[in-house]
Design an enzyme around this catalytic site. Sequence first.
Site, PDB file in Angstrom:
ATOM      1  N   LYS B  74      -0.844   6.552  -1.586  1.00  0.00           N
ATOM      2  CA  LYS B  74      -0.745   5.396  -0.676  1.00  0.00           C
ATOM      3  C   LYS B  74       0.199   5.780   0.453  1.00  0.00           C
ATOM      4  O   LYS B  74       1.224   6.443   0.207  1.00  0.00           O
ATOM      5  CB  LYS B  74      -0.191   4.211  -1.461  1.00  0.00           C
ATOM      6  CG  LYS B  74      -0.093   2.908  -0.690  1.00  0.00           C
ATOM      7  CD  LYS B  74       0.415   1.793  -1.621  1.00  0.00           C
ATOM      8  CE  LYS B  74       0.361   0.434  -0.952  1.00  0.00           C
ATOM      9  NZ  LYS B  74       0.770  -0.644  -1.890  1.00  0.00           N
ATOM     10  N   SER B 149      -2.238  -4.626  -2.363  1.00  0.00           N
ATOM     11  CA  SER B 149      -2.203  -3.896  -1.121  1.00  0.00           C
ATOM     12  C   SER B 149      -2.622  -2.430  -1.239  1.00  0.00           C
ATOM     13  O   SER B 149      -2.939  -1.811  -0.215  1.00  0.00           O
ATOM     14  CB  SER B 149      -0.789  -3.961  -0.539  1.00  0.00           C
ATOM     15  OG  SER B 149       0.119  -3.266  -1.375  1.00  0.00           O
ATOM     16  N   SER B 173       0.010  -5.281  -6.537  1.00  0.00           N
ATOM     17  CA  SER B 173      -0.654  -4.387  -5.583  1.00  0.00           C
ATOM     18  C   SER B 173      -1.292  -3.137  -6.180  1.00  0.00           C
ATOM     19  O   SER B 173      -2.031  -2.441  -5.492  1.00  0.00           O
ATOM     20  CB  SER B 173       0.327  -3.944  -4.501  1.00  0.00           C
ATOM     21  OG  SER B 173       0.507  -4.978  -3.575  1.00  0.00           O
TER      22      SER B 173
END
Lengths: 90, 458
Positions: B74, B149, B173
């Site tokens: 990420k 997310s 997330s």
Amino acid sequence: MARLTKKDVIHVAELSNLKLTDSEIKKFLPQLTKIIEFVGTLSEVDTVNIEPTSQTTGLTNVVREDRVISENMLTQEDYFKVPAILTERT
Amino acid sequence: MKTPLTIKETQEGLKAKKFSAVELVDSYLAQINKYNKEFNIFLTVTEEQAYKKAKEIDRSNFQSPLSGVVVSYKDIFLTKDVRTTAGSKILESYIPPYSATSVNRIEAAGAIPIGKLNCDAFAHGSSGENSDFGVTKNPWNKEYVTGGSSSGPAGAVSANMSLVSLGSDTGGSTRQPANFCNLVGLKPTYGAISRYGVIAMSSSLDTVGTFTHTVGDMEIMYDVLRGEDGFDGNVKNFVKPEIKKRFKLGIAKEYFIDGLDAEVEKMIFEVKKTYEKMGIEVVEISLPHTKYMVPVYYIIQPAEVSSNLGRFDGIRYGNNRNSFGEEAKRRIMLGSYILSAGYYDEYYEKAMKVRTKIINDFDEAFKTVDAIISPVSPTPPFKLGENTKDPLKMYLEDVYTTTANLVGIPSLALPSTFSTSGLPIGFQIMGPRFSEHALFELGRKYHQEIDYKPKIAL
């Protein structure tokens, strides 16, 4: 509970160092109002004699040992001597 | 070539010379080149770095725990000399001078980094739609969100662009996108894995999350990642505990709320039945403060966000504050309001106290059960744009996931089945602090019983 006004939104934006356009203010006002009303439901929970939680580890004062990383570091009394970064005004 | 879907098969293949690490990289890159434009999963592909590492691995004897495992991160994990954006235009050209501890650990264990992944800007979001670089589409059906997310990390593994990926979990997330993409996702105990070098969102809730296809792979990843590094003062070492022979599980009656999708509810009862079939007792428990999870979370989290994002002043990092996207602005303002004079006690102090009561609920529950079964998201994956108009509706997506963050406990999200419209659904198991290995055991048992096989979407 206080109702959020346009003045509040402008004030909070200032506190946050954010420059908002008029259309952003118009958009955020009802959204923030709705969210603040929603989170305000916490007022119905009885929290008398309850301690606040700010962390969940139970650890306190975790520090690592100070180490001098440069072998050339000289000490003077209780201070480290480092190369000057400013020069005297001429 | 057909890439293997587990670490074990990857390493067996490498040892038996069925394929080389370089060929693995070829294969993942081909997949990225084929689909990334359409699904918007990678923000940066580190091809050169991947081949360099793959060649090193091919010269080794494949003895490290992650030898040859292709990983992606990420884009909130700092990677030395590789652009790190946090999904925000503020950092669109930011090059970090050092790497996160988890990045260093994974690569020291033999993993091959292939790139940086899209996400909601600064990890604010439950759908991937808040990225300043465009939304990530769900590889199972591109009209749907991946969840967020950590949208890219879920997309990358389910689209077979890397074998595993790292995300973060502050309020769900990792677990929610894992569920929306048919993957195993772990939110570890707060303090199990160092967050050094992970761009901070909400410091009392942030954890490093992991995405894999199987529970076995998750355990390998977790054991590589966990433990003190001297840089995150919250992290504590621990010895892997002995796993119990008999488990007792709980389901909270408060989880069955309005808004819980009928298919998700049915799946939870199926999970209960599956465990009972294995002779594991499942009882009803009570977590009375469940309805206050989201209000507490959306006070504490924005308050901490407003503080953490204060550092983006346009002087030390990247662009100025005008480059913040809409959701970041909303959360910063919410946080500033909550912390401002006159409101601190009413909101922030109050939320911290209710957080204590929530923790007490769980301490009580764990006196009678070893772990708790819960939905992850109240609904199956939703359509792109479905929840973007109303931020509060999007926040309510987090009703089941914020718990583990507020309480500081681990939670393992597990793929279970597919909805009638063909989209993945799953559940999570939460346990007491540092009970990850017990959760892995419970996850493995469940997957054995339902004969779970890893699947890729593309």
